[in-house]
Structures are given as structure tokens and as C-alpha cells.
Scaffold this motif. Structure first.
Motif, PDB file in Angstrom:
ATOM      1  N   LEU A  20     -24.270   2.979  11.407  1.00 52.99           N
ATOM      2  CA  LEU A  20     -22.894   2.747  10.997  1.00 52.99           C
ATOM      3  C   LEU A  20     -21.993   2.713  12.226  1.00 52.99           C
ATOM      4  O   LEU A  20     -22.222   3.438  13.194  1.00 52.99           O
ATOM      5  CB  LEU A  20     -22.416   3.847  10.058  1.00 52.99           C
ATOM      6  N   SER A  21     -20.978   1.884  12.156  1.00 49.11           N
ATOM      7  CA  SER A  21     -19.984   1.797  13.223  1.00 49.11           C
ATOM      8  C   SER A  21     -18.600   2.018  12.628  1.00 49.11           C
ATOM      9  O   SER A  21     -18.353   1.701  11.459  1.00 49.11           O
ATOM     10  CB  SER A  21     -20.029   0.432  13.903  1.00 49.11           C
ATOM     11  N   CYS A  22     -17.718   2.543  13.448  1.00 46.68           N
ATOM     12  CA  CYS A  22     -16.330   2.760  13.037  1.00 46.68           C
ATOM     13  C   CYS A  22     -15.448   2.332  14.207  1.00 46.68           C
ATOM     14  O   CYS A  22     -15.445   2.986  15.255  1.00 46.68           O
ATOM     15  CB  CYS A  22     -16.104   4.227  12.703  1.00 46.68           C
ATOM     16  N   ALA A  23     -14.736   1.245  14.019  1.00 45.48           N
ATOM     17  CA  ALA A  23     -13.870   0.708  15.066  1.00 45.48           C
ATOM     18  C   ALA A  23     -12.452   1.243  14.879  1.00 45.48           C
ATOM     19  O   ALA A  23     -11.900   1.174  13.779  1.00 45.48           O
ATOM     20  CB  ALA A  23     -13.873  -0.810  15.016  1.00 45.48           C
ATOM     21  N   ALA A  24     -11.889   1.775  15.954  1.00 42.48           N
ATOM     22  CA  ALA A  24     -10.535   2.331  15.903  1.00 42.48           C
ATOM     23  C   ALA A  24      -9.548   1.388  16.570  1.00 42.48           C
ATOM     24  O   ALA A  24      -9.869   0.723  17.554  1.00 42.48           O
ATOM     25  CB  ALA A  24     -10.511   3.685  16.601  1.00 42.48           C
ATOM     26  N   SER A  25      -8.337   1.384  16.029  1.00 38.52           N
ATOM     27  CA  SER A  25      -7.328   0.445  16.517  1.00 38.52           C
ATOM     28  C   SER A  25      -6.587   0.945  17.744  1.00 38.52           C
ATOM     29  O   SER A  25      -5.961   0.169  18.451  1.00 38.52           O
ATOM     30  CB  SER A  25      -6.309   0.164  15.416  1.00 38.52           C
ATOM     31  N   GLU A  26      -6.651   2.260  17.981  1.00 37.34           N
ATOM     32  CA  GLU A  26      -5.842   2.850  19.033  1.00 37.34           C
ATOM     33  C   GLU A  26      -6.641   3.135  20.296  1.00 37.34           C
ATOM     34  O   GLU A  26      -7.767   3.621  20.225  1.00 37.34           O
ATOM     35  CB  GLU A  26      -5.235   4.170  18.537  1.00 37.34           C
ATOM     36  N   ARG A  27      -6.008   2.870  21.437  1.00 37.81           N
ATOM     37  CA  ARG A  27      -6.659   3.230  22.694  1.00 37.81           C
ATOM     38  C   ARG A  27      -6.713   4.730  22.875  1.00 37.81           C
ATOM     39  O   ARG A  27      -7.504   5.222  23.681  1.00 37.81           O
ATOM     40  CB  ARG A  27      -5.912   2.579  23.857  1.00 37.81           C
ATOM     41  N   THR A  28      -5.877   5.473  22.106  1.00 43.91           N
ATOM     42  CA  THR A  28      -5.909   6.929  22.179  1.00 43.91           C
ATOM     43  C   THR A  28      -7.095   7.514  21.424  1.00 43.91           C
ATOM     44  O   THR A  28      -7.252   8.719  21.332  1.00 43.91           O
ATOM     45  CB  THR A  28      -4.614   7.520  21.610  1.00 43.91           C
ATOM     46  N   PHE A  29      -7.938   6.633  20.867  1.00 40.26           N
ATOM     47  CA  PHE A  29      -9.154   7.054  20.164  1.00 40.26           C
ATOM     48  C   PHE A  29      -9.916   8.093  20.969  1.00 40.26           C
ATOM     49  O   PHE A  29     -10.468   9.033  20.412  1.00 40.26           O
ATOM     50  CB  PHE A  29     -10.015   5.814  19.919  1.00 40.26           C
ATOM     51  N   SER A  30      -9.959   7.913  22.283  1.00 38.98           N
ATOM     52  CA  SER A  30     -10.766   8.790  23.118  1.00 38.98           C
ATOM     53  C   SER A  30     -10.288  10.236  23.091  1.00 38.98           C
ATOM     54  O   SER A  30     -11.029  11.132  23.474  1.00 38.98           O
ATOM     55  CB  SER A  30     -10.777   8.282  24.562  1.00 38.98           C
ATOM     56  N   SER A  31      -9.084  10.484  22.628  1.00 43.85           N
ATOM     57  CA  SER A  31      -8.552  11.846  22.608  1.00 43.85           C
ATOM     58  C   SER A  31      -8.760  12.545  21.271  1.00 43.85           C
ATOM     59  O   SER A  31      -8.380  13.694  21.114  1.00 43.85           O
ATOM     60  CB  SER A  31      -7.064  11.832  22.956  1.00 43.85           C
ATOM     61  N   TYR A  32      -9.386  11.848  20.303  1.00 46.04           N
ATOM     62  CA  TYR A  32      -9.556  12.424  18.971  1.00 46.04           C
ATOM     63  C   TYR A  32     -10.958  12.948  18.772  1.00 46.04           C
ATOM     64  O   TYR A  32     -11.938  12.292  19.149  1.00 46.04           O
ATOM     65  CB  TYR A  32      -9.308  11.374  17.884  1.00 46.04           C
ATOM     66  N   CYS A  96     -15.504   7.270   8.108  1.00 49.45           N
ATOM     67  CA  CYS A  96     -15.188   7.896   9.382  1.00 49.45           C
ATOM     68  C   CYS A  96     -13.752   8.420   9.321  1.00 49.45           C
ATOM     69  O   CYS A  96     -12.929   7.924   8.534  1.00 49.45           O
ATOM     70  CB  CYS A  96     -15.362   6.944  10.555  1.00 49.45           C
ATOM     71  N   ALA A  97     -13.486   9.435  10.119  1.00 47.34           N
ATOM     72  CA  ALA A  97     -12.176  10.061  10.105  1.00 47.34           C
ATOM     73  C   ALA A  97     -11.837  10.579  11.491  1.00 47.34           C
ATOM     74  O   ALA A  97     -12.728  10.902  12.284  1.00 47.34           O
ATOM     75  CB  ALA A  97     -12.141  11.201   9.098  1.00 47.34           C
ATOM     76  N   ALA A  98     -10.547  10.675  11.759  1.00 48.88           N
ATOM     77  CA  ALA A  98     -10.043  11.159  13.038  1.00 48.88           C
ATOM     78  C   ALA A  98      -9.264  12.448  12.825  1.00 48.88           C
ATOM     79  O   ALA A  98      -8.417  12.535  11.936  1.00 48.88           O
ATOM     80  CB  ALA A  98      -9.153  10.107  13.687  1.00 48.88           C
ATOM     81  N   TRP A  99      -9.569  13.430  13.675  1.00 46.66           N
ATOM     82  CA  TRP A  99      -8.911  14.738  13.613  1.00 46.66           C
ATOM     83  C   TRP A  99      -7.795  14.773  14.646  1.00 46.66           C
ATOM     84  O   TRP A  99      -8.039  14.579  15.836  1.00 46.66           O
ATOM     85  CB  TRP A  99      -9.926  15.836  13.910  1.00 46.66           C
ATOM     86  N   LEU A 100      -6.586  15.030  14.194  1.00 50.76           N
ATOM     87  CA  LEU A 100      -5.468  15.095  15.129  1.00 50.76           C
ATOM     88  C   LEU A 100      -4.858  16.486  15.168  1.00 50.76           C
ATOM     89  O   LEU A 100      -5.271  17.340  15.926  1.00 50.76           O
ATOM     90  CB  LEU A 100      -4.415  14.041  14.770  1.00 50.76           C
ATOM     91  N   ALA A 101      -3.862  16.699  14.365  1.00 52.77           N
ATOM     92  CA  ALA A 101      -3.096  17.943  14.438  1.00 52.77           C
ATOM     93  C   ALA A 101      -3.572  18.948  13.409  1.00 52.77           C
ATOM     94  O   ALA A 101      -2.835  19.310  12.495  1.00 52.77           O
ATOM     95  CB  ALA A 101      -1.619  17.629  14.264  1.00 52.77           C
ATOM     96  N   GLY A 102      -4.811  19.365  13.553  1.00 55.62           N
ATOM     97  CA  GLY A 102      -5.304  20.427  12.682  1.00 55.62           C
ATOM     98  C   GLY A 102      -5.870  19.972  11.355  1.00 55.62           C
ATOM     99  O   GLY A 102      -6.194  20.811  10.503  1.00 55.62           O
TER     100      GLY A 102
END
Length: 117
Positions: A20-32, A96-102
Motif C-alpha cells: 500500500l502507498s499513501c501520497a501526501a500533499s504537503e512537503r511538511t509530511f516529513s515532520s509528521y 493512512c493517517a497523519a499525527w500532528l497536535a496530539g
């Protein structure tokens, strides 16, 4: 706003593999911190695997340890889930999911994985 798009699901037989692949739209992906979840019919959505923002720390739920591998390519803004030795009980919609502020703030639309016996 982070947009996540999963791909790679399908219908396979027990013992087969999928990635499976999950493509993210943000360049800040690397920080999540990123994760893969799955939801089978009539069941709750559960965390399958998680990977830290630099990929140095991973977590797997017990049922997939030794069979699934989570990885990320921050240069491509893409998260992966390599699934080997698939079993019928792995059948679910995978998100897929991204963890940000808790919390898990952003989710993809999901991709169906069906494993026949």
C-alpha cells in the motif's frame, strides 16, 4: 490542510503480498508521525502500524508483526505498508493517517484489501 491518498489495495489470495502507498500533499509530511489503520466490516478502526517522522521508530500491532513493514520516503512524501503472508483476517479497508497536535488529524479515503482463503 494535509491531503492523503492511498493506493495499492486489491483482491489477493491467502499468502500473497501487497504494498500500500499513501501520497501526501504537503512537503511538511516529513515532520509528521504517520500511521496505517484498518477497519473490517462491523469492527472499529484499529491502528496497524506507526512510524516516526524520521522513520527511526516503528510500532506494529501484534497480529501483523513479522508480516507487515511500514516505511516512508520523505523525499517523495509517501508512506508505504508492505504486507506479506496475507491472511483472510487482514481483509479490511486500510487508511493512512497523519499525527500532528496530539491526535490523528488527517486521514486518507481508504483502500480496500480483500484476502480470499
Amino acid at each position: 490542510q494535509v491531503q492523503l491518498v492511498e493506493s495499492g489495495g486489491g483482491l489477493v489470495q491467502a499468502g500473497d503480498s501487497l504494498r500500500l502507498s499513501c501520497a501526501a500533499s504537503e512537503r511538511t509530511f516529513s515532520s509528521y508521525t504517520m500511521g496505517w489503520f484498518r477497519q473490517a466490516p462491523g469492527k472499529e478502526r484499529d491502528l496497524v502500524a506507526r512510524i516516526s517522522w524520521i522513520g527511526g521508530s516503528t510500532y506494529y500491532t501484534d497480529s501483523v508483526k513479522g508480516r507487515f513493514t511500514i516505511s516512508r520516503d520523505n523525499a517523495k512524501n509517501t508512506l508505504y505498508l508492505q504486507m506479506n503472508g496475507l491472511k483472510p483476517e487482514d481483509t479490511a479497508v486500510y487508511y493512512c493517517a497523519a499525527w500532528l497536535a496530539g491526535t490523528w488529524d488527517y486521514w486518507g479515503q481508504g483502500t480496500q484489501v480483500t484476502v480470499s482463503s
